[in-house]
Scaffold this active site. Structure first.
Site, PDB file in Angstrom:
ATOM      1  CD  GLN A 182      54.703  60.687 -12.389  1.00 15.28           C
ATOM      2  OE1 GLN A 182      53.622  60.249 -12.013  1.00 15.28           O
ATOM      3  NE2 GLN A 182      55.741  60.807 -11.570  1.00 15.28           N
ATOM      4  CG  HIS A 204      59.437  53.756  -7.881  1.00 10.53           C
ATOM      5  ND1 HIS A 204      58.983  54.807  -7.122  1.00 10.53           N
ATOM      6  CD2 HIS A 204      60.341  54.274  -8.734  1.00 10.53           C
ATOM      7  CE1 HIS A 204      59.594  55.922  -7.497  1.00 10.53           C
ATOM      8  NE2 HIS A 204      60.429  55.613  -8.473  1.00 10.53           N
ATOM      9  CB  THR A 240      74.737  40.621 -12.163  1.00  6.83           C
ATOM     10  OG1 THR A 240      76.083  40.175 -12.354  1.00  6.83           O
ATOM     11  CG2 THR A 240      73.835  39.422 -11.907  1.00  6.83           C
ATOM     12  CB  CYS A 328      60.531  74.486   0.677  1.00  9.22           C
ATOM     13  SG  CYS A 328      60.111  76.123   0.042  1.00  9.22           S
TER      14      CYS A 328
END
Length: 399
Positions: A182, A204, A240, A328
């Site tokens: 983060q 990402h 690879t 949840c």
């Protein structure tokens, strides 16, 4: 009827791939597709691209290129760092230190090792989610082989005193790992100055592709391999190479670290305006995490008398993408382990909302959330028996 508006405020969950990153990746899907382990020219093109990306990541961390290893993501990097150091150094000792607020990729890995002969100390945090360096030093024994403490928390955004914690680890000659998934792009990272031996990243989270991560391993670190099979990544990580992902990771980290100060100034201004608006309009709202030592785009706030998952569903219906501190949505009724570790009561933990801003967000997005969120909270409270029993009719509190 106009198209439904979408406001994305869940950048801590994932980010979009920036156009410049995608453009850098595209040739390696088709034109430069060679296997880097081969010797012909299109294979050499692939190997060169990986070398460039390795250098881009190293520069962002103030590391050396040969200390950078590409993985499938943050979870693999965390697993490799923790299991690799634990097993490679088990003759020295079997003790690991981490915290109660780590990502599950760290906590579950430590729990696995506990079932296999290792002892783990889970350090407490204060009400803001901060680790006390004195607690770390007291926990170290002559059997301690690894300390793993996240750089910035994925839920509440609190940034830990990494340099100080790393100095304690170095003083006691214990390897220090940090999950910085983060943190990259939000703080300046210098692995040498901050006494970091191992560091995990995931592309990402900083506008790169999914499925690509990084593990920085300081030269001389004694660590076993996690993935066996071939000689890739200098015989450290078989398989690879994901050339497309690696190229995207390198370009993304170059872009996200180019102007951290400018990025933070803009995102922090949006966040602060959003937070001020929320606490002004919604009573009984509690900010989670440290008010100052936190990621620039992070707001984690709890609302009394409502449940987080219901809030997410109503916000989604209005076009707002966010997340909750409650687990949840993963099929569990348990509240966030992070919020509980800070001492937040269970009933309040269940009503938490995480809004994480990024490059795509604008002032108009903030205005829209400030228009929609108070209405959602009011509607949910009107349906809550707990709210009616409380007899509360106003006021707001910010920790």
């Amino acid at each position: 009827m106009g198209e439904k508006r979408t406001v994305y405020m869940d950048h801590s969950a994932t980010t979009y791939v920036k156009r410049d990153v995608l453009d850098a990746m595209v040739p390696y899907f088709t034109e430069h597709f060679g296997n880097p382990s081969s010797i012909y020219h299109i294979a050499r093109d692939s190997k060169k691209a990986i070398d460039i990306a390795r250098a881009q990541v190293a520069k962002a961390l103030s590391a050396e290129p040969d200390e950078i290893y590409f993985t499938s993501g943050g979870s693999e990097s965390d697993n490799w760092a923790i299991k690799g150091v634990a097993y490679a150094n088990k003759k020295k000792g079997n003790h690991i230190i981490t915290t109660k607020i780590e990502h599950h990729a760290v906590i579950h890995t430590c729990e696995y090792l506990e079932k296999n002969g290792f002892e783990v100390t889970y350090l407490p945090v204060d009400k803001y989610g901060l680790v006390d360096p004195a607690d770390l030093e007291k926990a170290i024994t002559d059997k301690t082989v690894l300390i793993s403490i996240m750089y910035a928390n994925n839920e509440i955004g609190t940034i830990e005193p990494i340099a100080e914690l790393g100095a304690i680890a170095r003083k006691h000659k214990v390897y220090f790992h940090t999950d910085a998934v983060q943190a990259i792009g939000n703080v300046q990272i210098d692995v040498k100055a901050q006494n970091i031996d191992l560091l995990s990243l995931s592309a990402h989270k900083f506008y790169g592709p999914k499925g690509t991560g990084v593990l920085y391993i300081r030269k001389g670190t004694k660590i076993d391999n996690l993935v066996h099979g071939g000689g890739q990544e200098r015989r450290r990580r078989a398989g690879t190479e994901n050339i497309v992902g690696i190229v995207g990771c390198g370009k993304a980290i170059e872009l996200v670290t180019a102007d951290i100060e400018g990025h933070n100034k803009r995102i922090r201004a949006l966040r602060d305006r959003l937070l001020s608006g929320i606490v002004a309009k919604i009573p009984d709202a509690y900010l989670n995490g440290h008010p100052g030592k936190r990621l620039p785009g992070n707001i984690n706030i709890s609302f009394e008398f409502i449940e987080g998952e219901s809030m997410l569903l109503w916000l989604d219906d209005e076009g707002i993408c966010a997340s909750t501190g409650s687990a949840c949505t993963s099929g569990s009724l348990e509240p966030s382990h992070v919020l509980l570790a800070t001492g937040l009561p269970v009933e309040i933990s269940h009503g938490s909302l995480r809004l994480t801003l990024g490059d795509v967000n604008t002032d108009a997005d903030v205005d829209f959330v400030l228009e929609v969120l108070p209405k959602v909270v009011t509607r949910l409270r009107e349906m809550s028996p707990l709210y009616h029993k409380s007899g509360k009719d106003g006021g707001c509190n910010v920790q």
